[in-house]
Design a protein around this motif. Structure first.
Motif, PDB file in Angstrom:
ATOM      1  N   ALA A 277       0.834  -1.210   0.000  1.00 51.92           N
ATOM      2  CA  ALA A 277       0.000   0.000   0.000  1.00 51.92           C
ATOM      3  C   ALA A 277       0.866   1.256   0.000  1.00 51.92           C
ATOM      4  CB  ALA A 277      -0.933  -0.001   1.210  1.00 51.92           C
TER       5      ALA A 277
ATOM      6  N   ALA B 119       2.401   1.710  -3.412  1.00 51.74           N
ATOM      7  CA  ALA B 119       1.419   2.200  -4.382  1.00 51.74           C
ATOM      8  C   ALA B 119       1.048   3.654  -4.128  1.00 51.74           C
ATOM      9  CB  ALA B 119       0.164   1.328  -4.342  1.00 51.74           C
ATOM     10  N   ASN B 120       1.053   4.074  -2.860  1.00 51.43           N
ATOM     11  CA  ASN B 120       0.676   5.434  -2.496  1.00 51.43           C
ATOM     12  C   ASN B 120       1.702   5.998  -1.507  1.00 51.43           C
ATOM     13  OD1 ASN B 120      -0.580   7.807  -1.904  1.00 51.43           O
ATOM     14  ND2 ASN B 120      -2.374   6.891  -0.929  1.00 51.43           N
TER      15      ASN B 120
ATOM     16  N   GLY C  13       2.258   8.774  -0.440  1.00 50.56           N
ATOM     17  CA  GLY C  13       1.730   9.803   0.452  1.00 50.56           C
ATOM     18  C   GLY C  13       1.328   9.237   1.811  1.00 50.56           C
ATOM     19  N   MET C  14       1.136   7.924   1.882  1.00 44.47           N
ATOM     20  CA  MET C  14       0.779   7.304   3.149  1.00 44.47           C
ATOM     21  C   MET C  14       1.902   7.382   4.175  1.00 44.47           C
ATOM     22  SD  MET C  14      -1.295   3.834   2.105  1.00 44.47           S
ATOM     23  CE  MET C  14      -1.367   3.298   3.802  1.00 44.47           C
TER      24      MET C  14
END
Length: 153
Positions: free
Chosen positions: A55, A58-59, A61-62
């Motif tokens: 996750a 993929a992102n 920004g997390m």
């Protein structure tokens, strides 16, 4: 007449009473329960480690939402959670082995299995003792670092 003062005393052996056997049998049930719970937690942490790593990849920004853990990146988070899973797995494995051995020892009067069960408990206590020493040393070093750095303002 025989000289009783020079006689070597016979080895004193411990006796496992029926009450103790009952306690050991109850302990085996609780140890098995706790080991299963530990294995489930370990499995969830392992699955979660790959899930959160994917996750974050993929992102990216997390990473900002993960607080201090976000600074180590997706691979670091995966490794951190895998280490945490191992941290739960090892004591669970010792508990499972203890449970199986003590149950066999109590049900069949098998001294060797009872000895092995106690050896697994010894290993479990040694594991938690080492972890406790590491945590106490870490807290002490953290306290020294805070004090050396000027304290909390």
């Amino acid at each position: 007449m025989e000289d009783f003062e020079n006689e070597v005393p016979q080895e004193v052996k411990l006796i496992v009473t029926e009450e103790m056997r009952s306690y050991f049998y109850d302990m085996s049930k609780w140890a098995r329960f706790l080991s299963v719970v530990g294995f489930v937690i370990s499995a969830f942490l392992t699955l979660g480690s790959f899930g959160i790593g994917a996750a974050v990849t993929a992102n990216p920004g997390m990473l900002n939402q993960l607080g201090p853990l976000g600074g180590i990146g997706a691979t670091g988070i995966t490794i951190f959670y895998l280490l945490l899973a191992l941290f739960f797995f090892y004591p669970s494995l010792l508990l499972l082995r203890f449970s199986a051995k003590v149950k066999q020892g109590v049900l069949f009067g098998d001294q060797e299995n009872l000895n092995n069960a106690i050896a697994h408990v010894k290993s479990l206590f040694k594991f938690w003792g080492v972890i406790t020493i590491i945590l106490i040393a870490s807290y002490f070093l953290l306290l020294l670092a805070v004090l050396a750095g000027g304290g909390i303002k």
